[in-house]
Design a protein around this motif. Structure first.
Motif, PDB file in Angstrom:
ATOM      1  N   GLN A  78      -6.620  -2.829   1.774  1.00 25.52           N
ATOM      2  CA  GLN A  78      -5.193  -2.721   1.514  1.00 25.52           C
ATOM      3  C   GLN A  78      -4.340  -2.890   2.765  1.00 25.52           C
ATOM      4  O   GLN A  78      -3.566  -3.807   2.878  1.00 25.52           O
ATOM      5  CB  GLN A  78      -4.915  -1.348   0.895  1.00 25.52           C
ATOM      6  N   SER A  79      -4.504  -1.963   3.703  1.00 30.09           N
ATOM      7  CA  SER A  79      -3.676  -2.046   4.897  1.00 30.09           C
ATOM      8  C   SER A  79      -4.558  -2.300   6.115  1.00 30.09           C
ATOM      9  O   SER A  79      -5.743  -2.000   6.108  1.00 30.09           O
ATOM     10  CB  SER A  79      -2.898  -0.736   5.087  1.00 30.09           C
TER      11      SER A  79
ATOM     12  N   ALA B  24       0.967  -0.708   7.359  1.00 28.66           N
ATOM     13  CA  ALA B  24       1.500   0.173   6.314  1.00 28.66           C
ATOM     14  C   ALA B  24       1.934   1.476   6.966  1.00 28.66           C
ATOM     15  O   ALA B  24       1.212   2.041   7.782  1.00 28.66           O
ATOM     16  CB  ALA B  24       0.446   0.430   5.249  1.00 28.66           C
ATOM     17  N   ILE B  25       3.107   1.963   6.601  1.00 27.20           N
ATOM     18  CA  ILE B  25       3.695   3.091   7.326  1.00 27.20           C
ATOM     19  C   ILE B  25       2.981   4.421   7.028  1.00 27.20           C
ATOM     20  O   ILE B  25       2.841   5.265   7.909  1.00 27.20           O
ATOM     21  CB  ILE B  25       5.229   3.175   7.060  1.00 27.20           C
ATOM     22  N   ILE B  26       2.494   4.579   5.799  1.00 24.12           N
ATOM     23  CA  ILE B  26       1.789   5.830   5.481  1.00 24.12           C
ATOM     24  C   ILE B  26       0.441   5.861   6.213  1.00 24.12           C
ATOM     25  O   ILE B  26       0.042   6.880   6.773  1.00 24.12           O
ATOM     26  CB  ILE B  26       1.614   6.014   3.955  1.00 24.12           C
TER      27      ILE B  26
ATOM     28  N   ARG C  83     -10.238   3.975  -1.423  1.00 26.11           N
ATOM     29  CA  ARG C  83      -8.913   3.585  -0.956  1.00 26.11           C
ATOM     30  C   ARG C  83      -8.990   2.377  -0.018  1.00 26.11           C
ATOM     31  O   ARG C  83      -8.075   1.597   0.068  1.00 26.11           O
ATOM     32  CB  ARG C  83      -8.250   4.746  -0.230  1.00 26.11           C
TER      33      ARG C  83
ATOM     34  N   THR D  68      -2.304  -2.461  -5.932  1.00 23.69           N
ATOM     35  CA  THR D  68      -1.708  -3.045  -4.732  1.00 23.69           C
ATOM     36  C   THR D  68      -2.791  -3.763  -3.954  1.00 23.69           C
ATOM     37  O   THR D  68      -3.958  -3.417  -4.040  1.00 23.69           O
ATOM     38  CB  THR D  68      -1.085  -1.972  -3.816  1.00 23.69           C
TER      39      THR D  68
ATOM     40  N   HIS E 214      -6.818   9.835   1.274  1.00 24.03           N
ATOM     41  CA  HIS E 214      -6.783   8.775   2.290  1.00 24.03           C
ATOM     42  C   HIS E 214      -8.130   8.599   2.977  1.00 24.03           C
ATOM     43  O   HIS E 214      -8.332   7.668   3.726  1.00 24.03           O
ATOM     44  CB  HIS E 214      -5.697   9.078   3.323  1.00 24.03           C
TER      45      HIS E 214
ATOM     46  N   TYR F 237       4.842  13.598   2.454  1.00 23.64           N
ATOM     47  CA  TYR F 237       4.819  12.155   2.707  1.00 23.64           C
ATOM     48  C   TYR F 237       5.975  11.709   3.596  1.00 23.64           C
ATOM     49  O   TYR F 237       5.835  10.807   4.417  1.00 23.64           O
ATOM     50  CB  TYR F 237       4.770  11.364   1.393  1.00 23.64           C
TER      51      TYR F 237
ATOM     52  N   PHE G 124       0.832  -1.211   0.000  1.00 22.98           N
ATOM     53  CA  PHE G 124       0.000   0.000   0.000  1.00 22.98           C
ATOM     54  C   PHE G 124       0.868   1.264   0.000  1.00 22.98           C
ATOM     55  O   PHE G 124       0.577   2.237  -0.693  1.00 22.98           O
ATOM     56  CB  PHE G 124      -0.923  -0.001   1.226  1.00 22.98           C
ATOM     57  N   ASP G 125       1.946   1.242   0.809  1.00 22.89           N
ATOM     58  CA  ASP G 125       2.841   2.403   0.872  1.00 22.89           C
ATOM     59  C   ASP G 125       3.514   2.644  -0.481  1.00 22.89           C
ATOM     60  O   ASP G 125       3.608   3.787  -0.948  1.00 22.89           O
ATOM     61  CB  ASP G 125       3.902   2.193   1.954  1.00 22.89           C
TER      62      ASP G 125
ATOM     63  N   THR H  48       1.028   4.091  -2.898  1.00 19.57           N
ATOM     64  CA  THR H  48       0.707   5.491  -2.590  1.00 19.57           C
ATOM     65  C   THR H  48       1.780   6.433  -3.138  1.00 19.57           C
ATOM     66  O   THR H  48       1.476   7.464  -3.745  1.00 19.57           O
ATOM     67  CB  THR H  48       0.561   5.686  -1.066  1.00 19.57           C
ATOM     68  N   ILE H  49       3.041   6.078  -2.926  1.00 24.12           N
ATOM     69  CA  ILE H  49       4.132   6.937  -3.421  1.00 24.12           C
ATOM     70  C   ILE H  49       4.176   6.909  -4.958  1.00 24.12           C
ATOM     71  O   ILE H  49       4.324   7.960  -5.598  1.00 24.12           O
ATOM     72  CB  ILE H  49       5.497   6.502  -2.824  1.00 24.12           C
TER      73      ILE H  49
ATOM     74  N   TRP I 122       4.680  17.389  -2.295  1.00 18.11           N
ATOM     75  CA  TRP I 122       4.091  16.150  -1.773  1.00 18.11           C
ATOM     76  C   TRP I 122       5.132  15.259  -1.134  1.00 18.11           C
ATOM     77  O   TRP I 122       4.876  14.573  -0.168  1.00 18.11           O
ATOM     78  CB  TRP I 122       3.384  15.393  -2.902  1.00 18.11           C
TER      79      TRP I 122
ATOM     80  N   ASP J 274       1.746   6.490  -6.935  1.00 20.74           N
ATOM     81  CA  ASP J 274       0.611   7.290  -7.390  1.00 20.74           C
ATOM     82  C   ASP J 274       0.972   8.771  -7.417  1.00 20.74           C
ATOM     83  O   ASP J 274       0.603   9.508  -8.339  1.00 20.74           O
ATOM     84  CB  ASP J 274      -0.596   7.050  -6.465  1.00 20.74           C
ATOM     85  N   GLN J 275       1.718   9.219  -6.406  1.00 18.81           N
ATOM     86  CA  GLN J 275       2.158  10.618  -6.376  1.00 18.81           C
ATOM     87  C   GLN J 275       3.046  10.933  -7.575  1.00 18.81           C
ATOM     88  O   GLN J 275       3.160  12.077  -8.000  1.00 18.81           O
ATOM     89  CB  GLN J 275       2.929  10.912  -5.082  1.00 18.81           C
ATOM     90  N   LEU J 276       3.678   9.908  -8.119  1.00 15.04           N
ATOM     91  CA  LEU J 276       4.558  10.088  -9.281  1.00 15.04           C
ATOM     92  C   LEU J 276       3.812   9.866 -10.603  1.00 15.04           C
ATOM     93  O   LEU J 276       4.419   9.813 -11.671  1.00 15.04           O
ATOM     94  CB  LEU J 276       5.743   9.117  -9.179  1.00 15.04           C
TER      95      LEU J 276
END
Lengths: 415, 139
Positions: B52-53, B74-76, B117, A369, B112, B24, A354-355, A358-359, B20, A361-363
């Protein structure tokens, strides 16, 4: 090898193809979109979008009912779409092509209708460990209802079916086998021809879930000798909400209707209904007319490029991306079958999918996932989920380079 | 500090970031600094399942205030969880129930909170409020 060499001499015109897909020039989060979520759904070329728009602008009427000109014209077009699908799958007759809402509905239709007539207490249904939930749950449900058993063909660590185990599972109790042609999570191309041959030796019919196969490869249902073949329009560059159930006519004729209503009948009285012949018997209500038209446009589109060329090009992308991913420390590819479609699932040690998603996606990079609706398969690998990059013929090696750079950046941030 | 004051503090904190990437990175650091909850507290009944998480949430009532502890794989997500705890923990059940949590939108992390999501955060906020509601009705 020779075949691939010839094909690479006449490569696909990637610039021309990309120009056909308006969404590919879109920016996401301020970055150029890189779309690798093709396993979830594919993007649509203008030819498909125009066919749908044109239907509403110029052709809209209900089919199979009216005597007026518009209705007759669109009926002809809709049935022409059915013929396009028939030709594409090399089915014997257009009667073997049922329009559904997608792969999921196609499988549900077969599972419920087939079980009603053929599955009884103590019988067995075989699926595999790599199936999508959509090819597990309908069977699990009918097995529960009928008191039958669901048997599962195991896989090896590469993500290939263990054929010896499959052979052992086949018995007089087996009533039907349901297998993915290509795994949505692993990309494994299953030996479906052999699976069918072995099943037919015991007179057991086989349903193939072709959702992930039709965008990547040509399918010949007669050559495979498949009894049922299911796929969705939206993964084949066509619209959402439309799908196909191919069934051998002898099987479709045996199955009772699944959903009933307008369009499925010959005569109705309050005492009894005589149902229409196949395929209309399975198409209750007004169908997704523009879906059928759009799907035919999508099939024409891929055939204009050539599915053999598409397969060869995507194979190049797969090899290129696999090699690049393997160079990144901590990356583990899940699914390393010898025979693979352009789908790569992977995990990165110590980092949640997931992490990474997410990153990325920012790119501007769209990947999938999670568990990909294959939780039993995740359990087999003892993982919660993966990152999945699924390539289509409009993707490029340059995009893969960007993706690898993005992934390295994400890993650096998340470590 | 009231819930709203903490929210404003977080908004100001995030205003310092130009892009961003920094945002993050900050979120990841917040996730890393959130005290982990012990494995035995990560029980099935306290897990908030997202597609997902996963998020584990525990709460207790101390001197009339709800104290939350949580974790995520998940860390985020864990960074977002840390923000939620900073905002909502150690407040009365009523304050938690009434919290608007507008800061998520202000710091530009609304994706989020989008249900598509399915990352557990939306369900986590709901669970935090349900816990608060449960403590309120017990009194």
């Amino acid at each position: 090898m020779n075949k691939q060499k010839t094909i690479s001499e006449t490569p696909i015109d990637i610039e021309k193809i990309r120009a056909d897909f308006p969404i590919l020039s879109k920016k996401v989060n301020g970055k150029k979109l890189i779309y690798f979520d093709n396993g979830a759904t594919s993007q649509k070329p203008v030819q498909v979008i125009d066919a749908i728009a044109n239907y509403y602008k110029d052709q809209n009427a209900n089919i199979h009912r009216g005597v007026h000109t518009l209705s007759q014209e669109i009926t002809v077009l809709y049935e022409k779409a059915r013929a396009t699908v028939q030709k594409h799958l090399n089915a014997k007759s257009a009667n073997e092509i049922v329009f559904t809402s997608g792969t999921t509905e196609s499988i549900n239709l077969v599972a419920h209708s087939f079980a009603k007539k053929f599955i009884n207490k103590g019988d067995e249904v075989i699926v595999t460990a790599m199936e999508h939930h959509s090819n597990i749950l309908p069977w699990q449900q009918v097995c529960e209802e009928r008191g039958a058993l669901l048997k599962v063909v195991p896989i090896n660590n590469e993500g290939e079916l263990i054929m010896e185990e499959y052979k052992k599972l086949l018995s007089d109790k087996t009533k039907i086998i349901a297998v993915a042609h290509i795994s949505n999570t692993l990309g494994t191309v299953n030996p479906v021809k052999e699976i069918i041959k072995l099943a037919h030796e015991k007179n057991i019919p086989v349903l193939l879930d072709g959702a992930q196969a039709v965008p990547h490869t040509s399918v010949d249902v007669q050559e495979l000798d498949a009894d049922f073949y299911c796929f969705s329009g939206h993964k084949l560059f066509g619209p959402t909400g439309v799908g196909i159930l191919y069934g051998k006519e002898k099987w479709l004729n045996e199955l009772p209707p699944y959903k009933v209503g307008g369009g499925t009948i010959k005569t109705v009285t309050f005492e009894k209904t005589e149902y229409a012949d196949v395929p209309l018997r399975f198409e209750a209500g007004t169908p997704h007319i523009e879906g059928g038209i759009g799907l035919a446009a999508a099939i024409d589109y891929v055939n204009d490029i050539g599915l053999d060329k598409i397969a060869a090009y995507e194979h190049e992308l797969l090899i290129y991306a696999t090699a690049a991913l393997q160079k990144i420390e901590g990356v583990k590819i899940i699914g390393t079958a010898k025979n693979k479609a352009s789908v790569i699932s992977f995990v990165v040690e110590g980092i949640h999918a997931f992490d990474l998603g997410t990153i990325l996606d920012q790119l501007g990079i769209a990947v999938r996932t999670g568990h990909h609706c294959t939780q039993p398969l995740m359990a087999h690998y003892c993982i919660q989920g993966t990152v999945r990059a699924a390539f289509a013929f409009y993707n490029t090696k340059e995009e893969i380079d960007e993706f690898i750079k993005g992934l390295e950046r994400a890993i650096a941030m998340l470590k | 500090m009231s819930i709203e004051e903490t929210e404003n503090e977080i908004v100001e904190e995030f205003e310092m970031f130009d892009d961003w990437m920094q945002k993050y990175e900050h979120l990841i650091n917040l996730g890393k600094s959130l005290p982990m909850i012990s494995e035995e507290k990560k029980t099935e009944d306290r897990i908030i399942k997202g597609c997902q998480s996963r998020v584990w949430l525990n709460s207790e009532l101390k001197d009339g205030k709800v104290v939350f502890t949580a974790d995520s794989d998940a860390i985020i997500t864990k960074g977002m969880v840390a923000l939620m705890i900073r905002v909502l923990s150690e407040h009365t059940p009523d304050e938690i129930i009434d919290a608007k949590l507008g800061f998520v939108e202000k710091i530009g992390l609304t994706q989020h909170l989008s249900p598509t999501r399915s990352n557990g955060l939306v369900s986590m906020i709901k669970q935090m409020k349900l816990d608060a509601l449960a403590y309120k009705s017990k009194r």
